[in-house]
Design a protein around this motif. Structure first.
Motif, short mmCIF file in Angstrom:
data_model
loop_
_atom_site.label_atom_id
_atom_site.label_comp_id
_atom_site.label_asym_id
_atom_site.label_seq_id
_atom_site.Cartn_x
_atom_site.Cartn_y
_atom_site.Cartn_z
N SER A 36 0.81 -1.22 0.00
CA SER A 36 0.00 0.00 0.00
C SER A 36 0.84 1.27 0.00
O SER A 36 0.42 2.30 -0.54
CB SER A 36 -0.93 0.00 1.22
N LYS A 37 2.03 1.21 0.60
CA LYS A 37 2.88 2.40 0.67
C LYS A 37 3.42 2.81 -0.69
O LYS A 37 3.91 3.92 -0.86
CB LYS A 37 4.04 2.15 1.66
N LYS A 38 3.37 1.91 -1.67
CA LYS A 38 3.91 2.19 -2.99
C LYS A 38 2.83 2.59 -4.00
O LYS A 38 3.10 2.68 -5.19
CB LYS A 38 4.67 0.95 -3.50
N LEU A 39 1.62 2.83 -3.50
CA LEU A 39 0.50 3.19 -4.36
C LEU A 39 0.04 4.61 -4.07
O LEU A 39 0.16 5.10 -2.95
CB LEU A 39 -0.67 2.23 -4.12
N SER A 40 -0.53 5.27 -5.06
CA SER A 40 -1.14 6.57 -4.83
C SER A 40 -2.41 6.40 -4.01
O SER A 40 -3.00 5.32 -3.96
CB SER A 40 -1.47 7.25 -6.16
N SER A 41 -2.85 7.48 -3.39
CA SER A 41 -4.07 7.43 -2.58
C SER A 41 -5.27 7.00 -3.41
O SER A 41 -6.08 6.16 -2.99
CB SER A 41 -4.33 8.80 -1.95
N GLN A 42 -5.38 7.54 -4.62
CA GLN A 42 -6.50 7.20 -5.48
C GLN A 42 -6.46 5.73 -5.88
O GLN A 42 -7.49 5.05 -5.88
CB GLN A 42 -6.48 8.08 -6.74
N ARG A 43 -5.28 5.24 -6.20
CA ARG A 43 -5.15 3.84 -6.61
C ARG A 43 -5.45 2.90 -5.43
O ARG A 43 -6.08 1.85 -5.61
CB ARG A 43 -3.73 3.58 -7.15
#
Length: 225
Positions: free
Chosen positions: A72-79
């Motif tokens: 999750s830390k490697k994803l954008s908030s929207q994604r």
């Protein structure tokens, strides 16, 4: 924490390729449903530590691989939000558990993290045959068999899914709390120790939802009157 015979820490020196997700390799011979368990907010100064337990059916695994699920830390908030909706829609069951700021201050953040994980698992209405726990610490007195996995969010689709669901749930909570405590810039830092957050602590002191056992929150504001 001493691990039981049901647990084993697995070290991962490097991220594995998609074909090496645990669900397609070492777990393929385990009959029954497996739950992935992960937490977020362990290093935050404000708010609870939150865990998610997610049980995925086999049919969901290729769909999540195609969606390029990852930590999750490697994803954008929207994604993250998009994936969390997809995960919850595909999951056989999923639940959230958390440990409050007061509990963290009383029992320490490690024990608070494990408590949040345990609560998430205990809330599941579907009983898994195995829980995959991110990290190297087992959950005390958990009756369900468990396996600890270092860097589990890079190795297990179920753990990666739990990471995303927990992160989105906690971020939504912090965004609501930011309206009550606007001085700490929580909508941007999500409770973590950004420079602006640390400066706000020095100016206003900690709120009731700050973790007083964390050193940056142990600030006494001088009365300038």
């Amino acid at each position: 924490m001493v691990e039981t015979q049901q647990t084993a820490a697995i070290s991962s020196p490097a991220p594995l390729e998609k074909s090496s997700w645990l669900e397609f390799s070492t777990l393929s011979g385990i009959p029954g449903l497996v739950a992935g368990v992960d937490e977020v907010g362990r290093g935050a100064l404000f708010g609870p530590v939150v865990a998610a337990a997610v049980i995925l059916p086999d049919s969901a695994l290729p769909k999540l691989m195609a969606a390029k699920i990852k930590d999750s830390k490697k994803l954008s908030s929207q994604r993250r939000t998009q994936l969390a909706q997809q995960i919850c829609g595909l999951a056989v069951d999923w639940k959230i558990g958390f440990a409050s700021t007061a509990e963290i201050d009383k029992i320490n953040i490690l024990q608070g993290t494990l408590l949040a994980m345990k609560r998430a698992v205990l809330k599941l209405k579907v009983q898994p045959v195995l829980c995959l726990i991110d990290g190297n610490q087992s959950i005390k007195d958990l009756l369900v068999p468990q396996q600890t996995i270092v860097k589990g969010d890079e190795r297990s689709l179920a753990i990666a899914s739990a990471s995303i669901v927990a992160k989105v749930w906690r971020d939504d909570l912090i965004m609501r709390l930011a309206l009550k405590y606007p001085m700490y810039n929580l909508e941007c830092n999500k409770g973590y120790g950004s420079q602006q957050h640390l400066l706000a602590l020095q100016e206003y002191g900690p709120s009731p939802l700050h973790r007083k056992s964390f050193r940056p929150c142990q600030i006494k504001v001088l009365n300038t009157d």
